[in-house]
Write an enzyme that holds these catalytic residues in place. Structure first.
Site, PDB file in Angstrom:
ATOM      1  N   HIS A  47       0.820  -1.221   0.000  1.00  0.00           N
ATOM      2  CA  HIS A  47       0.000   0.000   0.000  1.00  0.00           C
ATOM      3  C   HIS A  47       0.854   1.271   0.000  1.00  0.00           C
ATOM      4  O   HIS A  47       0.314   2.374  -0.162  1.00  0.00           O
ATOM      5  CB  HIS A  47      -1.017  -0.012   1.156  1.00  0.00           C
ATOM      6  CG  HIS A  47      -0.506   0.467   2.471  1.00  0.00           C
ATOM      7  ND1 HIS A  47      -0.162  -0.378   3.501  1.00  0.00           N
ATOM      8  CD2 HIS A  47      -0.291   1.716   2.936  1.00  0.00           C
ATOM      9  CE1 HIS A  47       0.243   0.326   4.539  1.00  0.00           C
ATOM     10  NE2 HIS A  47       0.186   1.595   4.217  1.00  0.00           N
ATOM     11  N   ASP A  96      -0.729  -7.350   1.635  1.00  0.00           N
ATOM     12  CA  ASP A  96      -0.062  -6.043   1.644  1.00  0.00           C
ATOM     13  C   ASP A  96       1.456  -6.238   1.741  1.00  0.00           C
ATOM     14  O   ASP A  96       2.063  -6.024   2.786  1.00  0.00           O
ATOM     15  CB  ASP A  96      -0.591  -5.215   2.829  1.00  0.00           C
ATOM     16  CG  ASP A  96      -0.184  -3.761   2.760  1.00  0.00           C
ATOM     17  OD1 ASP A  96       0.320  -3.333   1.708  1.00  0.00           O
ATOM     18  OD2 ASP A  96      -0.386  -3.048   3.767  1.00  0.00           O
ATOM     19  N   GLY A 195       3.218   6.088   8.806  1.00  0.00           N
ATOM     20  CA  GLY A 195       4.632   6.284   8.474  1.00  0.00           C
ATOM     21  C   GLY A 195       5.494   5.079   8.825  1.00  0.00           C
ATOM     22  O   GLY A 195       6.605   4.950   8.332  1.00  0.00           O
TER      23      GLY A 195
HETATM   24  C1  4AZ Z   1      -0.854   3.753   8.772  1.00  0.00           C
HETATM   25  O1  4AZ Z   1      -1.668   4.635   8.546  1.00  0.00           O
HETATM   26  C2  4AZ Z   1      -1.002   2.919   9.984  1.00  0.00           C
HETATM   27  N1  4AZ Z   1      -1.819   1.163  14.598  1.00  0.00           N
HETATM   28  C3  4AZ Z   1      -0.152   1.860  10.209  1.00  0.00           C
HETATM   29  C4  4AZ Z   1      -0.305   1.085  11.341  1.00  0.00           C
HETATM   30  C5  4AZ Z   1      -1.303   1.346  12.236  1.00  0.00           C
HETATM   31  C6  4AZ Z   1      -2.158   2.410  12.025  1.00  0.00           C
HETATM   32  C7  4AZ Z   1      -2.019   3.188  10.882  1.00  0.00           C
HETATM   33  C8  4AZ Z   1      -1.437   0.475  13.444  1.00  0.00           C
HETATM   34  O2  4AZ Z   1       0.086   3.552   8.004  1.00  0.00           O
END
Ligand code: 4AZ
Length: 247
Positions: A47, A96, A195
């Protein structure tokens, strides 16, 4: 990483940062976490490629404790080619995972050092016990609504969740598939955050840290009773091996 602690890259020498060249800015911009699995091979999340960037715009940064600071231990490598999983689903984030091959003339790309070292991959059949203590790392946000990524690499401690609790009811009713695993922390609410995606979830196996997950998604960061969701790496060992063998 929400919660957790600031770290040193020598504690996670397989941690990589993926950057992309933005012509409008005339500079590279941080895109995602990533993981060194072999001298010339990197895993990250599919992603991260919302845009099908040309491989020659991507760079992988290894060996840095501070995200934006040059360091004598860093190794910056160009990307020759990348593969997004053929069954990646952009709606559910099923499958993913993406594999990158680094560029080199000699066949050696990343060189091992205290700051740069590939992680171990698990056997396809490895199943660790529920509640195994594992570690996540990344340069991502420290809270859900922060405007910035972290300046310094962080690590967090999370436990593997029983798969029967890794369900839509805990995750804002989003689809959960067998290619995902959940992990979380009840004490300090350590969690991955925006991130950190594409970065590692590693667990100890026979005294070695082994890559069990890639940071993928979640409902916010560090919410009570809400796990982070990770790509289940054991399901992709054959996919990874066959691409590496063929390329
Ligand atoms: C993100 O937006 C994201 N708490 C990655 C991991 C988590 C939440 C958001 C897990 O890339």
């Amino acid at each position: 990483i929400r919660g957790g602690q600031v770290s040193d890259i020598r504690e996670q020498p397989w941690q990589a940062a993926m950057t992309v060249y933005l012509p409008r800015k005339r500079s590279y911009s941080f895109l995602c976490g990533a993981v060194l699995i072999d001298s010339c091979w990197i895993l990250t999340a599919a992603h991260c490629f919302q845009e099908r960037f040309d491989a020659n715009r991507l760079q992988i940064v290894l060996g840095r404790t501070f995200r934006l600071q040059n360091s004598s231990s860093e190794q910056i490598l160009d990307v020759e080619k990348y593969w997004i999983h053929e069954q990646y689903n952009d709606d559910t984030f099923d499958n993913d995972i993406a594999l990158l091959k680094l560029k080199s003339e000699s066949g050696i790309c990343a060189v091992n050092s205290p700051e740069v070292l590939p992680v171990c991959l698990p056997e396809p059949n490895l199943v660790l016990p529920d509640l195994t203590e594992c570690e996540i790392s990344g340069y991502g946000k420290e809270t859900e609504f922060s405007a910035f990524n972290s300046d310094r690499i962080k690590r967090g401690r999370v436990r593997l969740w029983p798969q029967e609790q890794c369900v839509p009811e805990k995750l804002a009713d989003r689809v959960v598939t067998p290619n995902m695993l959940c992990a979380g922390d009840t004490r300090n609410l350590d969690d991955a955050c925006k991130g950190d995606s594409g970065g590692p979830l590693v667990c100890p196996k026979n005294g070695r840290m082994t890559l069990m997950g890639l940071i993928s998604w979640g409902d916010g960061c560090g919410k009570k009773d809400t796990p982070g969701v990770y790509t289940r790496v054991t399901n992709y060992i054959n996919w990874i091996s066959s691409k590496m063998r063929a390329n």
